[in-house]
Design a protein around this motif. Structure first.
Motif, PDB file in Angstrom:
ATOM      1  N   ALA A  53       0.841  -1.207   0.000  1.00  0.00           N
ATOM      2  CA  ALA A  53       0.000   0.000   0.000  1.00  0.00           C
ATOM      3  C   ALA A  53       0.873   1.253   0.000  1.00  0.00           C
ATOM      4  CB  ALA A  53      -0.941   0.002   1.202  1.00  0.00           C
ATOM      5  N   GLN A  54       1.947   1.244   0.774  1.00  0.00           N
ATOM      6  CA  GLN A  54       2.852   2.395   0.793  1.00  0.00           C
ATOM      7  C   GLN A  54       3.487   2.618  -0.578  1.00  0.00           C
ATOM      8  OE1 GLN A  54       3.502   4.750   3.136  1.00  0.00           O
ATOM      9  NE2 GLN A  54       1.769   3.815   4.137  1.00  0.00           N
ATOM     10  N   ILE A  55       3.879   1.530  -1.215  1.00  0.00           N
ATOM     11  CA  ILE A  55       4.450   1.651  -2.559  1.00  0.00           C
ATOM     12  C   ILE A  55       3.403   2.211  -3.514  1.00  0.00           C
ATOM     13  CG2 ILE A  55       5.319   0.334  -4.535  1.00  0.00           C
ATOM     14  CD1 ILE A  55       6.675  -1.536  -2.437  1.00  0.00           C
ATOM     15  N   TYR A  56       2.191   1.685  -3.429  1.00  0.00           N
ATOM     16  CA  TYR A  56       1.112   2.121  -4.315  1.00  0.00           C
ATOM     17  C   TYR A  56       0.817   3.616  -4.139  1.00  0.00           C
ATOM     18  CZ  TYR A  56      -3.581   2.590  -6.258  1.00  0.00           C
ATOM     19  OH  TYR A  56      -4.661   3.007  -6.963  1.00  0.00           O
ATOM     20  N   TYR A  57       0.709   4.061  -2.889  1.00  0.00           N
ATOM     21  CA  TYR A  57       0.347   5.450  -2.634  1.00  0.00           C
ATOM     22  C   TYR A  57       1.502   6.427  -2.840  1.00  0.00           C
ATOM     23  CZ  TYR A  57      -4.261   4.164  -1.016  1.00  0.00           C
ATOM     24  OH  TYR A  57      -5.539   3.698  -0.956  1.00  0.00           O
ATOM     25  N   ASN A  58       2.723   5.927  -2.959  1.00  0.00           N
ATOM     26  CA  ASN A  58       3.865   6.819  -3.157  1.00  0.00           C
ATOM     27  C   ASN A  58       4.571   6.620  -4.501  1.00  0.00           C
ATOM     28  OD1 ASN A  58       4.059   8.328  -0.576  1.00  0.00           O
ATOM     29  ND2 ASN A  58       4.132   6.256   0.240  1.00  0.00           N
TER      30      ASN A  58
END
Length: 168
Positions: A53-58
């Motif tokens: 999720a962090q990769i997706y949102y950043n």
């Protein structure tokens, strides 16, 4: 200096919180290795999901950083914080609704559909005006939150607002 102050403040809050917990409940017992091992294994999917999720949102900021000047990345990153705040609200609301959805589904499919439709109407009545107003006032929001140097963030903010509508 700001990063150091933030780090010091975090350490102070964690230490004070730990002190209050120990004072109220005493020192915790040391966990057995088998228990910790089981918990870590059970939490791995959640940790992997959070990482993805962090990769997706950043990912957009990472890509932008590869092709645009740092000043543009900074403006985009700042206005994206507004979007993240709205996305956190959406996620929190969704998590809070899960028990009600589960209970309704256990009763009947019709009850579940009724609650889900009511929530979609409720969220739509909230998020559609927020997104429309946010799109129209994006430049003013960017300047209001971050100052005049971030005026250029109005255009990306106006576009990103519609991602919020889709996530609710």
């Amino acid at each position: 200096a700001v990063a150091v102050a933030y780090l010091v403040a975090t350490v102070v809050v964690v230490a004070a919180s730990a002190g209050l917990v120990v004072r109220a409940y005493g020192l915790p017992a040391l966990p057995r290795f088998s228990v910790v091992h089981g918990l870590v294994l059970a939490a791995l999917p959640l940790g992997l999901g959070s990482l993805l999720a962090q990769i997706y949102y950043n990912f957009d900021i990472l890509m932008l950083g590869a092709v645009r000047p740092l000043s543009e990345v900074a403006v985009y990153g700042a206005v994206y914080k507004i979007i993240l705040g709205l996305l956190i609200l959406a996620g929190t609301y969704g998590i809070v609704c899960l028990p009600a959805y589960a209970a309704a589904h256990a009763k009947s499919e019709a009850t579940f559909k009724r609650i889900l439709q009511r929530n979609v109407r409720l969220l739509s009545s909230f998020i559609v005006p927020v997104v429309i107003l946010g799109t129209l006032a994006a430049e003013s929001l960017a300047v209001g939150f971050f100052g005049e140097p971030y005026r250029a963030g109005g255009a990306p903010l106006a576009i990103l607002m519609w991602a919020v509508a889709l996530s609710f």
